[in-house]
Design a protein around this motif. Structure first.
Motif, PDB file in Angstrom:
ATOM      1  N   UNK A 272       1.010  -1.286  -0.125  1.00  0.00           N
ATOM      2  CA  UNK A 272      -0.504   0.303   0.159  1.00  0.00           C
ATOM      3  C   UNK A 272       0.515   1.316   0.153  1.00  0.00           C
ATOM      4  N   UNK A 273       2.304   1.419   0.802  1.00  0.00           N
ATOM      5  CA  UNK A 273       2.917   2.456   1.214  1.00  0.00           C
ATOM      6  C   UNK A 273       3.245   3.000  -0.170  1.00  0.00           C
ATOM      7  N   UNK A 274       4.001   2.012  -0.454  1.00  0.00           N
ATOM      8  CA  UNK A 274       4.901   1.971  -1.963  1.00  0.00           C
ATOM      9  C   UNK A 274       4.133   2.807  -2.830  1.00  0.00           C
ATOM     10  N   UNK A 275       2.853   2.370  -3.573  1.00  0.00           N
ATOM     11  CA  UNK A 275       2.081   2.620  -4.377  1.00  0.00           C
ATOM     12  C   UNK A 275       1.363   3.962  -3.960  1.00  0.00           C
ATOM     13  N   UNK A 276       0.935   4.174  -3.500  1.00  0.00           N
ATOM     14  CA  UNK A 276       0.305   5.115  -2.664  1.00  0.00           C
ATOM     15  C   UNK A 276       1.404   6.410  -2.976  1.00  0.00           C
ATOM     16  N   UNK A 277       2.826   5.715  -2.768  1.00  0.00           N
ATOM     17  CA  UNK A 277       3.858   6.799  -3.345  1.00  0.00           C
ATOM     18  C   UNK A 277       3.971   7.083  -4.422  1.00  0.00           C
ATOM     19  N   UNK A 278       4.189   6.049  -5.182  1.00  0.00           N
ATOM     20  CA  UNK A 278       3.902   5.867  -6.484  1.00  0.00           C
ATOM     21  C   UNK A 278       2.582   6.580  -7.409  1.00  0.00           C
ATOM     22  N   UNK A 279       1.336   6.955  -6.849  1.00  0.00           N
ATOM     23  CA  UNK A 279       0.333   7.559  -7.448  1.00  0.00           C
ATOM     24  C   UNK A 279       1.005   8.384  -7.021  1.00  0.00           C
ATOM     25  N   UNK A 280       1.199   9.539  -6.116  1.00  0.00           N
ATOM     26  CA  UNK A 280       1.140  10.744  -5.656  1.00  0.00           C
ATOM     27  C   UNK A 280       2.354  11.689  -6.116  1.00  0.00           C
ATOM     28  N   UNK A 281       2.947  10.705  -7.030  1.00  0.00           N
ATOM     29  CA  UNK A 281       4.530  11.550  -7.749  1.00  0.00           C
ATOM     30  C   UNK A 281       4.418  11.549  -8.478  1.00  0.00           C
ATOM     31  N   UNK A 282       3.153  10.811  -9.381  1.00  0.00           N
ATOM     32  CA  UNK A 282       2.832  10.341 -10.981  1.00  0.00           C
ATOM     33  C   UNK A 282       2.975  11.262 -11.504  1.00  0.00           C
ATOM     34  N   UNK A 283       3.316  11.409 -13.126  1.00  0.00           N
ATOM     35  CA  UNK A 283       3.298  12.984 -14.048  1.00  0.00           C
ATOM     36  C   UNK A 283       1.327  12.466 -14.021  1.00  0.00           C
ATOM     37  N   UNK A 284       0.910  10.831 -14.745  1.00  0.00           N
ATOM     38  CA  UNK A 284      -0.680  10.997 -15.111  1.00  0.00           C
ATOM     39  C   UNK A 284      -0.358   9.196 -14.388  1.00  0.00           C
ATOM     40  N   UNK A 285      -1.932   8.861 -14.346  1.00  0.00           N
ATOM     41  CA  UNK A 285      -1.361   7.251 -13.634  1.00  0.00           C
ATOM     42  C   UNK A 285      -2.897   6.442 -15.077  1.00  0.00           C
ATOM     43  N   UNK A 286      -2.629   5.777 -15.487  1.00  0.00           N
ATOM     44  CA  UNK A 286      -3.414   4.975 -16.803  1.00  0.00           C
ATOM     45  C   UNK A 286      -3.950   3.694 -15.622  1.00  0.00           C
ATOM     46  N   UNK A 287      -5.038   3.821 -16.043  1.00  0.00           N
ATOM     47  CA  UNK A 287      -5.582   2.553 -15.119  1.00  0.00           C
ATOM     48  C   UNK A 287      -6.920   1.498 -15.171  1.00  0.00           C
ATOM     49  N   UNK A 288      -7.016   0.332 -14.996  1.00  0.00           N
ATOM     50  CA  UNK A 288      -9.034  -0.085 -15.111  1.00  0.00           C
ATOM     51  C   UNK A 288      -9.559  -0.232 -13.578  1.00  0.00           C
ATOM     52  N   UNK A 289      -8.791  -0.048 -12.840  1.00  0.00           N
ATOM     53  CA  UNK A 289      -9.392  -0.094 -11.408  1.00  0.00           C
ATOM     54  C   UNK A 289     -10.376   0.715 -10.852  1.00  0.00           C
ATOM     55  N   UNK A 290     -11.267   0.298  -9.976  1.00  0.00           N
ATOM     56  CA  UNK A 290     -11.777   1.379  -9.159  1.00  0.00           C
ATOM     57  C   UNK A 290     -11.399   2.431  -8.056  1.00  0.00           C
ATOM     58  N   UNK A 291     -10.875   1.758  -7.838  1.00  0.00           N
ATOM     59  CA  UNK A 291     -10.287   2.472  -6.017  1.00  0.00           C
ATOM     60  C   UNK A 291      -8.896   3.973  -6.932  1.00  0.00           C
ATOM     61  N   UNK A 293      -9.182   5.497  -9.173  1.00  0.00           N
ATOM     62  CA  UNK A 293     -10.217   6.284  -9.754  1.00  0.00           C
ATOM     63  C   UNK A 293     -10.321   7.043  -9.174  1.00  0.00           C
ATOM     64  N   UNK A 294     -10.647   6.921  -7.627  1.00  0.00           N
ATOM     65  CA  UNK A 294     -10.894   7.610  -6.145  1.00  0.00           C
ATOM     66  C   UNK A 294      -9.370   8.221  -5.953  1.00  0.00           C
ATOM     67  N   UNK A 295      -8.641   7.769  -5.919  1.00  0.00           N
ATOM     68  CA  UNK A 295      -7.389   7.866  -4.759  1.00  0.00           C
ATOM     69  C   UNK A 295      -6.164   8.553  -6.374  1.00  0.00           C
ATOM     70  N   UNK A 296      -6.420   9.276  -7.457  1.00  0.00           N
ATOM     71  CA  UNK A 296      -5.939   9.972  -8.178  1.00  0.00           C
ATOM     72  C   UNK A 296      -6.842  11.703  -7.923  1.00  0.00           C
ATOM     73  N   UNK A 301      -3.714  13.959  -8.694  1.00  0.00           N
ATOM     74  CA  UNK A 301      -3.542  13.407  -9.810  1.00  0.00           C
ATOM     75  C   UNK A 301      -3.778  13.080 -10.875  1.00  0.00           C
ATOM     76  N   UNK A 302      -3.741  13.714 -12.864  1.00  0.00           N
ATOM     77  CA  UNK A 302      -4.528  13.344 -13.620  1.00  0.00           C
ATOM     78  C   UNK A 302      -4.648  11.576 -13.960  1.00  0.00           C
ATOM     79  N   UNK A 303      -5.533  10.621 -14.376  1.00  0.00           N
ATOM     80  CA  UNK A 303      -5.914   9.865 -13.970  1.00  0.00           C
ATOM     81  C   UNK A 303      -6.898   9.240 -15.602  1.00  0.00           C
TER      82      UNK A 303
END
Ligand code: UD1
Length: 367
Positions: A272-291, A293-296, A301-303
């Protein structure tokens, strides 16, 4: 039920459940006289898909792990129901609390209701209106038999009202996933994952893929990988790979091409912590997850969501999320657009870190 409820049986089982159940367990632990049990269905069992989250989020060890493991939808659901029935019969909870939309959510809800137990569904009312998604079937069935429905956003309340749920049953309480995010954001900031992966803040894209509709079909998976290849020429793309996706990449003979893509960094699933750090610092996120979308949305962070629909429309109307589907061209067009003109961050009403408190308070007031 006349006396104040004291016995709570909480159910979790797959990765996205763990961040949802954590703040609820925490809020229940603060209730005087409450007797709470946590049941893990065992749908997710790999260290990196389960135990790591318990350790990082401080979730108490489950009282019982039903150990159902992987299987077809029918066999997994049936096994959970059989094994959960014994636990529910023995404990006699006042409330069974289920979260999200995975198979265990529905299986536990059906079992509990048939035993005459009251069921609370957390994250109720979300609808993609796409019944080819197994989660949509789980949502509709769980909501239709639950006694109390906790919605994260107004669309959830509207959907439930349209389906005939009376007002007294439905409560807009905010988002327990956001409770967890806000609680752990500063701990995540200390993660060294950017160095480990070899990327710099705001100079990489983060991708996640696991929906059967995206990864179980070779052509669709290739279409998405083609888009990631083009983006990887612009900035590194970090792809923590879900076991389902890894299996499909191997089965479709795509492993060599993924390895050959210079900018695409496929890594093991993260905690969880590593992923949150990666999400928070990303220029952009590409995903098919539900959650995600909410976290970004919460992180600003653009998603880009690689799906045709979302059950979480507030992430588009107020948040940083845009739908692209899975076609290479549409993903790349949306990527360019979002890089040129990133959506503004916003604060969603009641996504304030106190959803679990509201849920527990509501349940304590239910007689
Ligand atoms: C499940 C949920 C989905 C959720 C996702 C998050 C349902 C219907 N789907 O999908 O809503 O978004 O979890 O991850 O409940 N596997 C492992 N190790 C594990 C777990 C799974 O290797 O710890 C492999 C197995 O080969 C399994 C496959 O991944 O068959 C898929 O797992 P499964 O739980 O069936 O579905 P997910 O795609 O993870």
């Amino acid at each position: 039920m006349s006396a104040k409820p004291t016995k709570f049986l909480c159910v979790c089982g797959a990765r996205p459940n763990f961040m949802k159940i954590a703040p609820i367990m925490d809020a229940l632990a603060r209730v005087d006289g409450a007797e709470t049990r946590l049941i893990h269905t065992g749908q997710h069992y790999d260290e990196r898909m389960s135990r790591l989250f318990f350790d990082e989020l401080g979730i108490p060890k489950p009282h019982i792990n039903l150990d159902v493991g992987s299987g077809s939808h029918a066999s997994q659901t049936a096994e959970i129901m059989k094994r959960f029935e014994a636990v529910c019969t023995e404990f006699e909870p006042d409330w069974v609390i289920v979260v999200g939309d995975v198979n265990g959510t529905m299986a536990a809800a059906i079992t509990a209701v048939k035993l005459g137990r009251k069921v609370a569904h957390v994250e109720a009312g979300l609808r993609s209106f796409d019944r080819t998604m197994p989660e949509e079937v789980n949502r509709i069935l769980t909501d239709s038999i639950s006694d109390v429905l906790f919605a994260t956003e107004p669309s959830g309340v509207e959907n439930l009202q349209r389906e005939g749920m009376t007002n007294g049953k439905v409560h807009l309480v905010g988002n327990v996933m956001v409770d967890t995010l806000l609680r752990h954001k500063s701990a995540a900031a200390a993660s060294t994952i950017l160095t480990t992966v070899g990327v710099s803040a705001k100079a990489y894209a983060l991708a996640t893929l696991h929906r059967p509709s995206n990864v179980d079909n070779r052509e669709t998976l290739v279409s998405i990988l083609d888009a990631l290849d083009v983006i990887a020429a612009d900035m590194p793309v970090v792809l923590p790979v879900h076991p389902r996706t890894k299996e499909k990449i191997d089965a479709f003979g795509l492993a060599a091409r993924v390895d050959a893509s210079a900018g695409l960094r496929m890594i093991e699933p993260l905690g969880y912590l590593d992923f949150l750090k990666l999400m928070d610092n990303a220029a952009i996120v590409l995903t098919d997850s539900g959650g995600i979308q909410e976290e970004t949305t919460v992180l600003g962070v653009p998603c880009l969501t690689l799906r045709e629909n979302t059950e979480r429309p507030i992430t588009i109307t107020q948040g940083t999320n845009r739908l692209t589907g899975s076609s290479t061209n549409r993903i790349l067009e949306a990527y360019s657009e979002m890089r040129r003109d990133p959506p503004a961050a916003c604060v969603v009403d009641m996504w304030d870190g106190r959803a679990a408190e509201r849920i527990v308070q509501t349940l304590l007031n239910c007689r």
